[in-house]
Write an enzyme that holds these catalytic residues in place. Structure first.
Site, PDB file in Angstrom:
ATOM      1  N   LYS A 271       3.202  85.279   5.870  1.00 11.92           N
ATOM      2  CA  LYS A 271       4.078  84.963   4.824  1.00 11.92           C
ATOM      3  C   LYS A 271       5.402  84.135   4.908  1.00 11.92           C
ATOM      4  O   LYS A 271       5.629  83.622   4.208  1.00 11.92           O
ATOM      5  CB  LYS A 271       4.130  86.230   3.836  1.00 11.92           C
TER       6      LYS A 271
HETATM    7  C1  LIG Z   1      -0.433  88.530   1.913  1.00 14.14           C
HETATM    8  C2  LIG Z   1      -1.285  89.070   3.004  1.00 14.14           C
HETATM    9  C3  LIG Z   1      -2.533  88.744   2.859  1.00 14.14           C
HETATM   10  C4  LIG Z   1      -3.285  87.975   1.891  1.00 14.14           C
HETATM   11  O1  LIG Z   1      -3.020  86.720   1.655  1.00 14.14           O
HETATM   12  P1  LIG Z   1      -3.325  86.164   0.064  1.00 14.14           P
HETATM   13  O2  LIG Z   1      -2.764  84.739   0.346  1.00 14.14           O
HETATM   14  O3  LIG Z   1      -2.574  86.931  -0.749  1.00 14.14           O
HETATM   15  O4  LIG Z   1      -4.580  86.249   0.015  1.00 14.14           O
HETATM   16  C5  LIG Z   1      -3.434  88.989   4.142  1.00 14.14           C
HETATM   17  N1  LIG Z   1      -2.852  89.513   5.365  1.00 14.14           N
HETATM   18  C6  LIG Z   1      -1.580  89.869   5.154  1.00 14.14           C
HETATM   19  C7  LIG Z   1      -0.951  90.654   6.390  1.00 14.14           C
HETATM   20  C8  LIG Z   1      -0.648  89.588   4.058  1.00 14.14           C
HETATM   21  O5  LIG Z   1       0.644  89.890   4.179  1.00 14.14           O
END
Ligand SMILES: *Cc1c(COP(=O)(O)O)cnc(C)c1O
Length: 433
Positions: A107
């Protein structure tokens, strides 16, 4: 570039409009009106140029004319200041580590880029922009670090007291400066309700300049194309079809993968890898989309019952299930299978994967069993295993090493302010500070 709403009833807008608004006024999600393909020669150049230059060239058409080139260059260079590492466990299984940013999760790409872009768009505004976020853990830290010291913007993060891990809490409550954490004596739903109420409060919005930083913002998706290009740069020449397995919750990551494919990157298929929250894999099988209430799993950042980017996926596939099936294959993993996969990968390769990444590996292995023709799998590794140390320990019997970046925060004092679940208290706080 102009942006349109997936609901088709809102006027087209600029990147500035789409970024500051988040959700389109008709309730739809913004998508670029077109995604131009790069020529094979341009793609070949992507393998040779410095990574910042490549990211800049990838995002430029999406940001022109809203953002001058020199500003865009600076945003890209500052936001993506950490590496993307490709680890090849075998000729058929590659892991793309997206967790080398400040909060050790993918993220960071979206949050750091969006923060700087918003910072540019509010330059010259008289009022300070307040970004409101409710978090159950990971989003809070990525957003807080993304916006840290961005001029003209302050961030207010609401989180449920005693319901997140200490490691998670310390990552966003110890920063100070333009980041304020409110420790709410309630649940995550209470936090989310307070934020929603604030956005719906017209009197408040006339006096305070509020925006949200949640995952529906198109500015978070754009920089997620970068690491698909990073994989392309590092993979051996793709004579063998490439299958990209994406551990998914809200499906922003997979949506960005489709953007990258539309740019011309050679991806044969994506795998929608989920935990028990499997609305999309079920949709791919049955053709019917029936979201459920979210259930808690070991891969908790993917505990999403009704993925908010689903309308974007459908739209990019022209709203036809045949097209979706051609591009995306689905597979879910139980918690038991997640642990099993962590164990397998440790056993075979001495590689430690976090539970989210393990869901992605599980899905790739399932795909390969059903599709014996030659292909290579690329699994997106979305979080550092140390963020989920307890579950990793359960899976492989040892605790993953704690990176110094995480350890550093554990020793800092928590600076959060207490907040009740009462909306008037929250509103008073926003107006007073
Ligand atoms: C947010 C997140 C996801 C999922 O990603 P999306 O874009 O919401 O599908 C997967 N793994 C981790 C560690 C995350 O923080």
């Amino acid at each position: 570039m102009r942006y349109r709403s997936t609901s088709g009833k809102a006027p087209l807008t600029s990147l500035r409009g789409a970024t500051l608004r988040g959700l389109a006024p008709d309730g739809g999600l913004y998508l670029p009106v077109e995604i131009a393909r790069h020529t094979p020669e341009e793609l070949e150049e992507f393998r040779r140029l410095p990574f910042t230059e490549v990211c800049f060239r990838v995002v430029r058409p999406f940001a022109t004319p809203d953002v001058p080139e020199e500003v865009l260059w600076q945003i890209v260079a500052e936001a993506i200041n950490f590496p993307v590492k490709l680890v090849s466990l075998s000729p058929a299984l590659h892991i793309l580590e997206l967790f080398h940013g400040p909060t050790l999760a993918f993220k960071d790409f979206g949050a750091r880029f969006m923060a700087r872009l918003m910072g540019y768009f509010v330059r010259g505004e008289e009022r300070q922009l307040t970004v409101l976020v409710a978090t159950s853990g990971d989003t809070g830290s990525a957003v807080a670090h993304g916006f840290l010291r961005v001029p003209g913007i302050r961030v207010v993060i609401l989180y449920p007291s005693k319901r997140i891990s200490e490691a998670q809490e310390k990552q966003f409550t110890t920063l100070g400066e333009n980041i304020t954490a409110l420790e709410v004596s309630g649940t995550f739903d209470d936090c989310q309700r307070l934020v929603k109420q604030a956005f719906a409060d017209e009197a408040l919005n006339q006096r305070a300049f509020l925006t949200s930083a949640n995952s529906i913002n198109v500015a978070r998706l754009l920089p997620q194309m970068f690491y698909h290009v990073a994989a392309y740069r590092q993979l051996p020449v793709a004579s063998v079809p490439l299958i990209v397995s994406v551990p998914s919750g809200n499906f922003g990551n997979l949506t960005a993968g489709l953007f990258a494919k539309r740019l011309g990157l050679p991806v044969s298929r994506f795998i929608a890898a989920t935990n028990a929250n499997d609305a999309v894999p079920r949709y791919l099988l049955s053709g019917e989309y029936k979201p459920n209430e979210a259930v808690a799993t070991y891969s908790n950042a993917m505990d999403v019952g009704n993925p908010n980017n689903f309308p974007r996926l459908l739209d990019l596939c022209r709203n036809r299930i045949e097209n979706v099936r051609k591009e995306i294959w689905g597979q879910s993993a139980t918690d038991e299978e997640t642990l099993q996969q962590m164990h397998n990968v440790w056993d075979r390769f001495r590689y430690i994967s976090d539970p989210h990444t393990a869901v992605g590996i599980h899905a790739w292995e399932a795909y390969r069993k059903q599709h014996p023709e030659p292909s290579q799998g690329l699994v997106l590794a979305t979080a550092h295993p140390a963020k989920f140390a307890e579950i990793v320990q359960k899976g492989i019997g040892i605790a993953p090493p704690l990176p110094s970046r995480l350890a550093e925060y554990l020793n800092r004092p928590k600076l959060s302010l207490p907040m009740t679940t009462n909306y008037d208290n929250f509103k008073q706080f926003l107006l007073a500070h």
